[in-house]
Design an enzyme around this catalytic site. Structure first.
Site, mmCIF file in Angstrom:
data_model
loop_
_atom_site.group_PDB
_atom_site.id
_atom_site.type_symbol
_atom_site.label_atom_id
_atom_site.label_comp_id
_atom_site.label_asym_id
_atom_site.label_seq_id
_atom_site.Cartn_x
_atom_site.Cartn_y
_atom_site.Cartn_z
ATOM 1 N N TYR A 55 63.330 101.998 51.899
ATOM 2 C CA TYR A 55 62.287 100.994 52.047
ATOM 3 C C TYR A 55 61.014 101.469 51.352
ATOM 4 C CZ TYR A 55 65.243 98.941 55.716
ATOM 5 O OH TYR A 55 66.284 98.384 56.421
ATOM 6 N N PRO A 207 67.614 88.091 61.642
ATOM 7 C CA PRO A 207 67.795 86.935 62.523
ATOM 8 C C PRO A 207 67.170 85.662 61.978
ATOM 9 C CG PRO A 207 66.075 88.360 63.386
ATOM 10 C CD PRO A 207 66.730 89.106 62.249
ATOM 11 N N LEU A 208 66.124 85.801 61.131
ATOM 12 C CA LEU A 208 65.469 84.628 60.559
ATOM 13 C C LEU A 208 66.045 84.252 59.199
ATOM 14 C CD1 LEU A 208 61.718 85.217 61.493
ATOM 15 C CD2 LEU A 208 63.578 84.235 62.860
ATOM 16 N N GLY A 211 63.750 84.188 56.257
ATOM 17 C CA GLY A 211 62.698 83.189 56.392
ATOM 18 C C GLY A 211 63.179 81.761 56.547
ATOM 19 N N LEU A 213 64.815 80.543 58.893
ATOM 20 C CA LEU A 213 64.692 80.146 60.301
ATOM 21 C C LEU A 213 63.336 80.529 60.888
ATOM 22 C CD1 LEU A 213 68.278 81.159 61.484
ATOM 23 C CD2 LEU A 213 67.449 78.863 60.883
#
Length: 337
Positions: A55, A207-208, A211, A213
């Site tokens: 990262y 989980p999104l 973006g 969701l």
């Protein structure tokens, strides 16, 4: 913030884990603001922080290290290795040679003498898993690592790693970190049941769905578009189908009285195999929104309606898993002698 036990490790972790991929050059370049966000998450009850060497080429680990200087013992700290850290072919993968260097680099950047969960970021088809597990077991025995895990491993490789550990007398992977969202449900068919059978803790990411969701008025416009344009290009039929699904999910969230982002994280946590869901905010506002949904729960009726919009075990756009393709497909070298 509720907690669950991370697989067979005995470690208690929050249902929300803070993912830090967006801290550094890949997202939020303001170190002080990123540190404050980490402290906000900790103050809200999150005790599980996940990062990786790749990262922002170690910058995320450095930011996490700054934030935890006075709070290290309160945090379950996870990081990852295996993705390329430089142009040299030996600066990646699961070879003992690289693992020994990668862990020392991560410990230095994190400013700590131990890592609670050290995860292999992706499978390495070039290295025998026995070699990888042997090197990781040495780290556990030395005290530099408390537990080891995998990330984005298909079910068959999870089983192979478990079998190899048992056969070789190695420490075994205790966790798996897969991509999982309402729009990306393929792991329900093999990975999650396999993790349950082997008693693995499951820490999910995305989980999104990059973006989609998040609840934005236009989900095709956001920070991730430049990084993975194929996931947002509406000329791709699968993305048109996804947009239609998001519109239906937005209506469902409104009917249920929750923001779409809360519906998304609550859906992931509703699966009995999942231990924690990684939230990966880039801004304080995004973090505040996600934290507000920590206790959201979905009724059976809402879950059934989600299944009607996106059937269990399906994935609307396979390009979402652009870093998790089968090696024989994703690496042309493996098709030829």
């Amino acid at each position: 913030m509720k907690r669950r036990i991370l697989g067979g490790t005995g470690i208690s972790v929050s249902e929300f884990a803070l993912g830090t991929m967006m801290f550094g050059a890949m997202g939020n370049t303001d170190h002080d603001e990123s540190v404050r966000m980490i402290h906000t998450a900790l103050d809200a009850g999150i005790n599980f922080i996940d990062t990786a060497d790749v990262y922002s080429r170690g910058e995320s680990e450095e930011i996490v290290g700054k934030a935890l200087k006075a709070r290290r013992d309160d945090v379950v700290l996870a990081t990852k290795f295996a993705l390329p850290m430089g142009p040299d072919a030996n600066q990646r993968g699961g070879s003992p040679r690289w693992i020994k260097r990668a862990v020392e680099d991560s410990l230095r950047r994190l400013g700590t003498d131990y890592i609670d969960l050290y995860q292999m970021h992706r499978p390495d088809p070039d290295t025998d898993i026995d070699e990888t597990l042997s090197a990781l077991s040495d780290l556990v025995r030395s005290g530099k690592v408390r537990a080891i895990g995998s990330s984005t491993f298909p079910a068959e490789l999870i089983v192979e790693a478990q079998w190899t550990a048992d056969k070789g007398g190695h420490h075994r992977f205790r966790t798996e970190q897969p991509r999982y969202s309402i729009l990306s449900r393929t792991i329900e068919g093999g990975v999650l049941p396999t993790a349950q059978r082997h008693g693995l803790g499951v820490l999910t990411y995305g989980p999104l769905s990059s973006g989609w969701l998040s609840g934005r008025a236009d989900p095709t416009r956001g920070h991730r578009v430049a990084a993975v344009p194929q996931a947002f290009d509406l000329s791709i039929p699968a993305n048109q189908v996804r947009l239609e699904a998001v519109q239906e999910l937005s209506k469902l969230a409104a009917q249920a009285g929750v923001p779409l982002s809360h519906l998304a994280t609550a859906f992931v946590l509703s699966h009995p195999a999942v231990t924690s869901v990684l939230i990966g905010p880039r801004t304080p506002e995004q973090l505040d929104d996600l934290l507000a949904g920590a206790n959201a729960e979905l009724s059976a009726e809402v879950l059934d309606r989600i299944d009607e919009i996106v059937p269990p075990g399906t994935e609307i756009n396979p390009a979402d898993n652009y870093l998790a393709a089968s090696p024989a497909i994703g690496d042309k070298r493996l098709r030829r002698r």
